[in-house]
Each structure stands twice: as structure tokens, then as C-alpha cells.
Write a protein that holds these residues in place. Structure first.
Motif, mmCIF file in Angstrom:
data_model
loop_
_atom_site.group_PDB
_atom_site.id
_atom_site.type_symbol
_atom_site.label_atom_id
_atom_site.label_comp_id
_atom_site.label_asym_id
_atom_site.label_seq_id
_atom_site.Cartn_x
_atom_site.Cartn_y
_atom_site.Cartn_z
ATOM 1 N N ARG A 13 2.825 -1.766 -7.219
ATOM 2 C CA ARG A 13 3.740 -2.524 -6.359
ATOM 3 C C ARG A 13 4.733 -1.597 -5.655
ATOM 4 O O ARG A 13 5.886 -1.946 -5.407
ATOM 5 C CB ARG A 13 4.486 -3.632 -7.122
ATOM 6 N N ASP A 14 4.257 -0.409 -5.300
ATOM 7 C CA ASP A 14 5.041 0.589 -4.589
ATOM 8 C C ASP A 14 4.850 0.351 -3.091
ATOM 9 O O ASP A 14 3.736 0.454 -2.570
ATOM 10 C CB ASP A 14 4.551 1.986 -4.983
ATOM 11 N N GLN A 15 5.952 0.042 -2.395
ATOM 12 C CA GLN A 15 5.863 -0.307 -0.981
ATOM 13 C C GLN A 15 5.396 0.841 -0.093
ATOM 14 O O GLN A 15 4.975 0.618 1.039
ATOM 15 C CB GLN A 15 7.189 -0.865 -0.483
ATOM 16 N N SER A 16 5.411 2.048 -0.607
ATOM 17 C CA SER A 16 4.901 3.172 0.180
ATOM 18 C C SER A 16 3.392 3.049 0.397
ATOM 19 O O SER A 16 2.828 3.724 1.266
ATOM 20 C CB SER A 16 5.239 4.509 -0.486
ATOM 21 N N ALA A 17 2.735 2.176 -0.363
ATOM 22 C CA ALA A 17 1.299 1.945 -0.177
ATOM 23 C C ALA A 17 1.020 1.451 1.242
ATOM 24 O O ALA A 17 0.025 1.859 1.867
ATOM 25 C CB ALA A 17 0.790 0.929 -1.199
ATOM 26 N N ILE A 18 1.892 0.613 1.756
ATOM 27 C CA ILE A 18 1.706 0.087 3.118
ATOM 28 C C ILE A 18 1.852 1.213 4.137
ATOM 29 O O ILE A 18 1.056 1.327 5.070
ATOM 30 C CB ILE A 18 2.694 -1.068 3.397
ATOM 31 N N THR A 21 -1.250 3.328 3.978
ATOM 32 C CA THR A 21 -2.374 2.636 4.605
ATOM 33 C C THR A 21 -2.256 2.730 6.122
ATOM 34 O O THR A 21 -3.233 3.010 6.813
ATOM 35 C CB THR A 21 -2.421 1.155 4.164
ATOM 36 N N ASP A 22 -1.051 2.517 6.632
ATOM 37 C CA ASP A 22 -0.835 2.588 8.068
ATOM 38 C C ASP A 22 -1.072 4.008 8.581
ATOM 39 O O ASP A 22 -1.692 4.199 9.625
ATOM 40 C CB ASP A 22 0.575 2.128 8.423
ATOM 41 N N ARG A 23 -0.609 4.991 7.847
ATOM 42 C CA ARG A 23 -0.779 6.380 8.244
ATOM 43 C C ARG A 23 -2.273 6.737 8.322
ATOM 44 O O ARG A 23 -2.710 7.406 9.242
ATOM 45 C CB ARG A 23 -0.077 7.297 7.237
ATOM 46 N N LYS A 24 -3.036 6.264 7.342
ATOM 47 C CA LYS A 24 -4.444 6.635 7.272
ATOM 48 C C LYS A 24 -5.335 5.779 8.173
ATOM 49 O O LYS A 24 -6.275 6.281 8.788
ATOM 50 C CB LYS A 24 -4.929 6.547 5.828
ATOM 51 N N TYR A 25 -5.073 4.473 8.259
ATOM 52 C CA TYR A 25 -5.988 3.568 8.946
ATOM 53 C C TYR A 25 -5.358 2.742 10.066
ATOM 54 O O TYR A 25 -6.045 1.944 10.699
ATOM 55 C CB TYR A 25 -6.624 2.605 7.937
ATOM 56 N N GLY A 26 -4.072 2.902 10.311
ATOM 57 C CA GLY A 26 -3.377 2.072 11.292
ATOM 58 C C GLY A 26 -3.977 2.120 12.685
ATOM 59 O O GLY A 26 -4.148 1.084 13.339
ATOM 60 N N VAL A 27 -4.322 3.304 13.164
ATOM 61 C CA VAL A 27 -4.882 3.439 14.514
ATOM 62 C C VAL A 27 -6.196 2.678 14.612
ATOM 63 O O VAL A 27 -6.444 1.948 15.576
ATOM 64 C CB VAL A 27 -5.077 4.926 14.877
ATOM 65 N N GLN A 28 -7.045 2.806 13.591
ATOM 66 C CA GLN A 28 -8.341 2.112 13.603
ATOM 67 C C GLN A 28 -8.151 0.599 13.531
ATOM 68 O O GLN A 28 -8.842 -0.150 14.222
ATOM 69 C CB GLN A 28 -9.193 2.586 12.438
ATOM 70 N N LEU A 29 -7.238 0.149 12.699
ATOM 71 C CA LEU A 29 -7.006 -1.294 12.566
ATOM 72 C C LEU A 29 -6.452 -1.878 13.855
ATOM 73 O O LEU A 29 -6.873 -2.957 14.289
ATOM 74 C CB LEU A 29 -6.063 -1.580 11.397
ATOM 75 N N ALA A 53 -1.580 -9.160 3.688
ATOM 76 C CA ALA A 53 -2.726 -9.706 2.957
ATOM 77 C C ALA A 53 -3.250 -8.706 1.927
ATOM 78 O O ALA A 53 -3.612 -9.086 0.807
ATOM 79 C CB ALA A 53 -3.843 -10.097 3.930
ATOM 80 N N VAL A 54 -3.296 -7.442 2.303
ATOM 81 C CA VAL A 54 -3.727 -6.407 1.351
ATOM 82 C C VAL A 54 -2.732 -6.345 0.197
ATOM 83 O O VAL A 54 -3.126 -6.307 -0.976
ATOM 84 C CB VAL A 54 -3.889 -5.037 2.043
#
Length: 166
Positions: A13-18, A21-29, A53-54
Motif C-alpha cells: 500500500r505504498d503510494q509510490s507504486a502509482i 507505474t506511471d514512470r514505466k508505462y504511463g506513455v504507453q497507457l 483501478a490497479v
């Protein structure tokens, strides 16, 4: 950061996960969502909704491929937004029902294709990739991608006609 570590952050439940995720996949999403919606603001909202949702689904889910998991969510959210826009203009929920029926028949049809033809079709019509992108990704000439798509669309038309949807 590796997917396993990002998923572990979600489980902690560490908010840095978001952020990761954005850093790694944000452009693709964002690209996937924009390809469906053609509206940057709506695409950004769908990506934000995807991260929520994730966050809400991890745990209990533990996907093997975070990119595919998030891409499926953003695609579904984007398509739902398109359906909502369209259904408000054209007959309420009936359009969504018809589209779901059609999607089921297309899934049945896809099972009849070879792995290569299915991959090309899905990249184009699920992932909204251009012919050039598909050819580059699969390491084949654009002419192969174009001819595969042409043949597959013809097969799909025959299949949907046989099923009574055309």
C-alpha cells in the motif's frame, strides 16, 4: 523498476507504486487511451482511473505482467467512455448490448485464426497500432501485415454473415 517490485509496492500500500507505474508505462497507457478516444483530456482521465483501478485490485490480484494488466484496464475504461458518449447520442444502452454481442462473436472468430494472423489483427484492432508499428514489432514487412489484415477482414465478414450479424 521491475514489475515484481512495483507490484510489491502495491501490496505494501505504498503510494509510490502509482508513480513507478506511471514512470514505466504511463506513455504507453496514454497512447493506447488516446488512440481510442482521440481526446487528450479524456485519455488522461482514463489513465488516472486506471491507476486507481490497479490500486484497488492489488491485492488480491497479483498479475504476472503489470503492463498487460494496466493496458487491459485502460483499454476497457477508454472503450466504455466511447460507448457512453455514443449511447447518449444513439438510443441509450441498446448500442452497448449490441457491441457486447458483436465482441463475443469476434472472440469466437479469433480462435479460428493462426497465431500470426490473430496477433496482427489484435495489434491493429485491440491495440490500435499502425501497420508500420505492427511490422516493426513483429519484424516483418508492412506488405505482410497489410495482406494479413485484408484476408482476416474478409474472413471476419464471411464469419459474421454466417452467424447472421451482417
Amino acid at each position: 523498476m521491475e514489475d515484481e517490485k512495483i507490484i510489491a509496492l502495491y501490496w505494501q500500500r505504498d503510494q509510490s507504486a502509482i508513480d513507478e507505474t506511471d514512470r514505466k508505462y504511463g506513455v504507453q497507457l496514454r497512447g493506447l487511451s488516446y488512440g481510442i478516444l482521440s481526446d487528450r483530456e479524456d485519455a488522461e482521465e482514463c489513465v488516472s482511473d486506471t491507476y486507481m483501478a490497479v490500486w484497488n485490485s492489488l491485492p488480491p490480484q497479483r498479475p504476472k505482467r503489470l503492463r498487460a494488466y494496466a493496458a487491459a484496464i485502460v483499454r476497457n475504461l477508454s472503450l466504455r467512455r466511447v460507448r457512453d458518449r455514443y449511447s447518449k447520442k444513439r438510443g441509450g444502452g441498446e448500442v452497448a448490448l449490441v457491441l457486447e454481442e458483436l465482441a463475443g462473436k469476434i472472440e469466437e472468430f479469433l480462435r479460428t485464426l493462426s497465431a500470426d494472423d490473430r496477433r496482427i489483427f489484435m495489434c491493429r484492432y485491440w491495440g490500435f497500432a499502425s501497420v508500420a508499428e505492427i511490422a516493426r514489432k513483429l519484424g516483418c514487412p508492412q506488405s505482410k501485415v497489410k495482406s494479413s489484415l485484408h484476408r482476416t477482414r474478409g474472413k471476419l465478414q464471411k464469419y459474421l454473415t454466417k452467424e447472421g450479424l451482417i
